[in-house]
Motif scaffolding. Structure first.
Motif, short mmCIF file in Angstrom:
data_model
loop_
_atom_site.label_atom_id
_atom_site.label_comp_id
_atom_site.label_asym_id
_atom_site.label_seq_id
_atom_site.Cartn_x
_atom_site.Cartn_y
_atom_site.Cartn_z
N GLN A 200 -112.92 64.87 -4.51
CA GLN A 200 -112.11 65.92 -3.90
C GLN A 200 -110.63 65.70 -4.25
O GLN A 200 -110.14 64.56 -4.24
N ASP A 201 -109.95 66.79 -4.54
CA ASP A 201 -108.58 66.70 -5.04
C ASP A 201 -107.57 66.58 -3.90
O ASP A 201 -106.87 67.53 -3.57
N TYR A 202 -107.55 65.42 -3.29
CA TYR A 202 -106.49 65.07 -2.34
C TYR A 202 -106.40 63.56 -2.33
O TYR A 202 -107.09 62.88 -3.11
N SER A 203 -105.55 63.00 -1.47
CA SER A 203 -105.21 61.58 -1.57
C SER A 203 -106.43 60.67 -1.59
O SER A 203 -106.51 59.75 -2.41
N PHE A 204 -107.39 60.91 -0.69
CA PHE A 204 -108.57 60.06 -0.64
C PHE A 204 -109.41 60.16 -1.90
O PHE A 204 -109.77 59.15 -2.51
N GLY A 205 -109.74 61.40 -2.31
CA GLY A 205 -110.56 61.58 -3.51
C GLY A 205 -109.90 60.98 -4.74
O GLY A 205 -110.57 60.37 -5.59
N GLN A 206 -108.60 61.13 -4.84
CA GLN A 206 -107.86 60.54 -5.96
C GLN A 206 -107.93 59.02 -5.92
O GLN A 206 -108.09 58.37 -6.96
N ALA A 207 -107.80 58.46 -4.70
CA ALA A 207 -107.86 57.00 -4.55
C ALA A 207 -109.22 56.46 -4.95
O ALA A 207 -109.32 55.39 -5.58
N VAL A 208 -110.29 57.18 -4.60
CA VAL A 208 -111.65 56.72 -4.94
C VAL A 208 -111.82 56.64 -6.45
O VAL A 208 -112.30 55.64 -6.99
N LEU A 209 -111.43 57.71 -7.14
CA LEU A 209 -111.61 57.71 -8.60
C LEU A 209 -110.71 56.69 -9.27
O LEU A 209 -111.11 56.04 -10.25
N ARG A 210 -109.49 56.54 -8.77
CA ARG A 210 -108.58 55.53 -9.34
C ARG A 210 -109.17 54.13 -9.20
O ARG A 210 -109.15 53.33 -10.14
N GLU A 211 -109.71 53.83 -8.03
CA GLU A 211 -110.29 52.51 -7.81
C GLU A 211 -111.59 52.34 -8.59
O GLU A 211 -111.90 51.23 -9.05
N ALA A 212 -112.37 53.42 -8.75
CA ALA A 212 -113.59 53.33 -9.56
C ALA A 212 -113.24 52.95 -11.00
O ALA A 212 -113.89 52.09 -11.60
N ARG A 213 -112.20 53.60 -11.55
CA ARG A 213 -111.78 53.25 -12.91
C ARG A 213 -111.33 51.79 -13.00
O ARG A 213 -111.68 51.08 -13.95
#
Length: 436
Positions: A200-213
């Motif tokens: 999802q395109d907000y702070s949490f969703g962005q954080a999840v994908l950033r940490e997954a990478r």
């Protein structure tokens, strides 16, 4: 629902019209009642989406927190000295944020005006961030009306790092902790070579994908990321185009932090286009996701949580069975141990502080340790991040080994495949907290 809770709107006039007195329910069997709570209620304001796309998540929270409050009130409420009102019940007041930050801020102002000194919220990290900022300012301006913020689900790591606040306590594991738990399982899947990231395109969703990478690069550099995209929160009604891209990418697994309808619709679309890969999720264990996947999810949907119904202990079974007795409808079956521990921590902190003053209760919460039905955790004083065991489960059919309980009457449950001790799940914090 008994006249135990106040159902509130953000408009001040409606608040006055809807006010209901708090009365204690009969105690749960596991907790004998003590002296009845006769003092003035201690108001807790639930600021959450209770209408719109994510109303089901807000109502699930309400059931969990209401049940926890029933337990406290059933044993006589919060024990305070006579000078602080004696035994006092907890009162839960509902405020509908409608999924909008401005509505949440309006609800916060109304709750404070209505006498609430504890704010509960969690189903949006973006909303949690604006509430933290608003509460910081309010508490500085009006020290006689200071409030605490207890967060049960907003898991953007920044909230207990750069944006940490003396007034904010988080009782869920943050996104980096959850991702590390999932990675603990993914690390052993040597057949995994291609993954698709969606959120999802907000702070949490962005954080999840950033940490997954980041964690894939550190622990599975052999795995290729074949898709990486964000979508609008709560506005996508048809995930088929996303599902088609996931299937076409050749991804063997999807990593997502999606929750609510954004997760249910995504997994349903994946099933309909014939995607047969794994789903590594933060919230794939309920709110319609297992039923949407059906047999297609067996052995392929992985979820991380603070607790799952099939944790193999007698205490865990008793806890889940008690919840199902209280809320027998299958659609109401979404229980969170952390929300029970949050309310227990609050009640115990108020008693230790011998006061309802927000600063005194916050100090009592720092380092608090609590347990319930064999599950427990502690508040880390440095950043107010609750430290607890995490579990990872894999979806399977009801009755399969390790699956005594299904979810939402779907016929599918989650078999626990990994339990991660609190010490292992802990992550470092960059919090530099300013204390009053």
């Amino acid at each position: 629902m008994p006249a135990l809770y106040l159902n509130s709107l953000s408009r001040r006039a409606a608040l006055g019209a809807c006010a209901l007195a708090l009365t204690a329910l009969a105690p749960l069997a596991a907790h004998a009642a003590t002296a009845p709570a006769t003092g003035a209620p201690i108001k807790l304001a639930l600021v959450e989406s209770l209408s719109g796309s994510f109303a089901n998540t807000g109502e699930a929270v309400f059931r969990n927190v209401a049940w926890a409050i029933e337990r406290v009130n059933g044993r006589g409420g919060v024990a305070l000295p006579p000078s602080a009102g004696g035994n006092r019940p907890l009162q839960l007041v509902r405020y509908d944020s409608k999924g909008q930050n401005e509505e949440a801020l309006s609800a916060l102002r109304a709750a404070i005006d209505d006498g609430a000194r504890v704010i509960l919220q969690g189903n949006s990290s973006a909303t949690a961030a604006v509430l933290i900022e608003a509460i910081n300012k309010h508490n500085q301006r009006e020290p006689d009306k200071r409030v605490l913020f207890l967060n049960y689900s907003a898991v953007d790591p920044i909230l207990t790092n750069e944006k940490c606040s003396f007034w904010h306590f988080r009782f869920d594991a943050h996104a980096d902790m959850r991702m590390a738990a999932l990675m603990d399982v993914m690390r052993e899947d040597q057949a995994l070579q291609r993954v698709y990231l969606i959120g999802q395109d907000y702070s949490f969703g962005q954080a999840v994908l950033r940490e997954a990478r980041r964690q894939l690069g550190a622990q599975r550099p052999d795995v290729a990321i074949v898709g990486d995209e964000l979508h609008p929160v709560g506005r996508v009604k048809d995930f088929a185009p996303y599902a088609v891209k996931i299937k076409a990418s050749g991804a063997q697994a999807v990593i997502t932090g999606n929750w609510g309808n954004d997760l249910t619709l995504l997994v349903k679309a994946a099933r309909e286009v014939g995607y047969e890969g794994m789903f590594y999720t933060f919230y794939g264990n309920a709110l319609g996701a297992p039923a949407a996947l059906g047999d297609a999810g067996v052995g392929r949907v992985v979820a991380v949580a603070d607790w799952l119904p099939n944790v193999p202990t007698a205490g865990s079974r008793a806890f889940y069975q008690a919840f199902r007795e209280r809320f027998p409808k299958p659609q109401d079956d979404y229980v969170h141990m952390r929300m029970q521990l949050m309310v227990e921590s609050l009640a115990q902190a108020i008693e230790r502080a011998a006061s309802t003053d927000a600063a005194a209760v916050a100090r009592a919460l720092e380092g608090a340790q609590v347990s319930l039905f064999g599950q427990g955790g502690r508040v880390r004083a440095q950043d107010h991040q609750f430290q607890q065991t995490l579990v990872v489960g894999v979806m399977d059919r009801l009755g399969a080994p390790g699956v005594q309980f299904d979810v939402e009457g779907s016929g599918y449950g989650f078999r626990v495949v990994r339990q991660i001790a609190a010490e292992q799940a802990a992550q470092p914090s960059s919090c530099r907290m300013q204390r009053p």
